[in-house]
Design an enzyme around this catalytic site. Structure first.
Site, PDB file in Angstrom:
ATOM      1  N   ARG A 282      34.992  10.928  24.614  1.00 55.75           N
ATOM      2  CA  ARG A 282      34.377  11.191  23.103  1.00 55.75           C
ATOM      3  C   ARG A 282      35.192  10.618  21.830  1.00 55.75           C
ATOM      4  O   ARG A 282      36.274   9.923  21.551  1.00 55.75           O
ATOM      5  CB  ARG A 282      35.212  12.463  22.588  1.00 55.75           C
ATOM      6  CG  ARG A 282      34.239  13.779  24.518  1.00 55.75           C
ATOM      7  CD  ARG A 282      32.850  13.881  23.563  1.00 55.75           C
ATOM      8  NE  ARG A 282      32.375  15.045  25.064  1.00 55.75           N
ATOM      9  CZ  ARG A 282      32.083  14.737  25.616  1.00 55.75           C
ATOM     10  NH1 ARG A 282      31.724  12.851  25.893  1.00 55.75           N
ATOM     11  NH2 ARG A 282      31.205  15.690  26.665  1.00 55.75           N
TER      12      ARG A 282
ATOM     13  N   HIS B 104      26.756   4.780  25.753  1.00 55.27           N
ATOM     14  CA  HIS B 104      27.111   5.993  25.314  1.00 55.27           C
ATOM     15  C   HIS B 104      26.500   6.191  27.389  1.00 55.27           C
ATOM     16  O   HIS B 104      25.179   6.915  27.232  1.00 55.27           O
ATOM     17  CB  HIS B 104      25.999   7.578  24.995  1.00 55.27           C
ATOM     18  CG  HIS B 104      27.346   8.667  25.449  1.00 55.27           C
ATOM     19  ND1 HIS B 104      27.522   9.326  24.118  1.00 55.27           N
ATOM     20  CD2 HIS B 104      27.673   9.151  26.273  1.00 55.27           C
ATOM     21  CE1 HIS B 104      27.862  10.198  24.733  1.00 55.27           C
ATOM     22  NE2 HIS B 104      28.237  10.301  26.490  1.00 55.27           N
TER      23      HIS B 104
END
Length: 311
Positions: free
Chosen positions: A226, A274
């Site tokens: 994250r 990502h």
């Protein structure tokens, strides 16, 4: 017949519709798949959810037994006051395998010093062999399903693997640490640090100027977890000073990462878009359907979110 509402990205409906239909047929669950607007909210039994879908108010879904997320991260929905139904996050074999492969590949890249040989083809011959895996300390921050899977894989390759989590864990072949003292110990060992922590108030800026200074000089950081875990300014300063030797980052506070962000141009940062742990529709559909089966059978849901902990 159950009514299942697909509340994910519209562009993914042509992929998820057949995947979910096949999984439900294989499980022998008669169900109708619907999109928002095709069925009344009070008729919906389960919601297949992603933050990219249109549903923001869960109040009308009075019959819904669970909201089943297609994403591993639930920080964008867990605080929604209208969500009173059970919430389950995604943990599936495709997502886990993707994370294992990304982490293992980049750990080996850092361990072997591959960038030097890939980027420097000047003809200079320096025959310096890297250490072997048992001589390298790798630390995993976050020992949930994905972190534990990565820790086990790296340990199987011979690395000296330590892991840290908020609560005590036991993983064969991994030195598991917890608490504030455990974090200090873990950081002091971390020649290569992998962060696979959830997005919670406790993890925000966990890697900051103070904690980065506790790591061995020249350490490598990999973040497929994250973006909030890292204080970006502190990391950039640590990279400039040499305290941190290199960072490979897959997640960010703002995504896509803006073109003007200094990470793009920094010589000791690698940005990946990502991709470390992408949900695969075929395997995710099987997890969704298993939770539907469990809900209908009165069994506990898989991967149910603890609202107090935030994941």
């Amino acid at each position: 017949m159950l009514t299942i509402l697909y509340d994910g990205a519209a562009k993914m409906w042509p992929v998820y519709q057949p995947a979910l239909s096949t999984a439900m047929a294989e499980a022998g669950i008669p169900a109708r798949l619907a999109l928002p607007g095709e069925v009344a909210p009070e008729a919906v039994d389960y919601i297949v959810y992603a933050p990219t879908g249109p549903v923001q108010d869960f109040t009308p879904f009075t019959r819904t037994k669970a909201v089943l997320s297609l994403w591993a991260g639930v920080e964008r929905v867990v605080g929604n006051a209208t969500l009173t139904q059970p919430l389950c996050r995604m943990v599936d074999e495709g997502l886990e395998r993707g994370m294992i492969e990304w982490v293992t590949g980049h750990v080996l890249r850092a361990h072997l010093g591959m960038d030097k040989h890939i980027l420097d083809q000047s003809g200079k011959w320096e025959q310096i062999a890297p250490p072997l895996a048992p001589e390298r300390s790798v630390v995993i921050l976050g020992l949930g399903a994905l972190g534990a899977a990565c820790a086990r894989t790296l340990a199987s390759l011979g690395f000296r693997v330590s892991g840290w989590s908020r609560t005590p864990k036991e993983i064969t072949g991994v030195d598991c640490l917890s608490g504030a003292d455990g974090l200090r110990t873990a950081l002091a060992r971390a020649e290569i640090l992998v962060t696979i922590l959830p997005n919670t108030p406790e993890t925000t800026n966990l890697l900051n100027a103070e904690t980065l200074a506790q790591m061995p000089r020249g350490a490598v950081i990999l973040n497929p977890g994250r973006g909030n875990v890292i204080d970006d300014d502190a990391l950039l300063a640590a990279l400039d000073s040499g305290q941190i030797g290199q960072a490979t980052l897959d997640v960010f506070r703002i995504e896509p990462l803006p073109p003007e962000h200094p990470y793009w141009a920094h010589p000791h940062v690698t940005v990946t878009p990502h991709i470390a742990a992408e949900t695969r529709p075929s395997s995710a559909a099987r997890v969704i359907v298993e939770n539907i089966r469990r809900g209908e059978a009165g069994e506990p849901f898989l991967n149910r979110v603890d609202r107090d902990r935030g994941y």
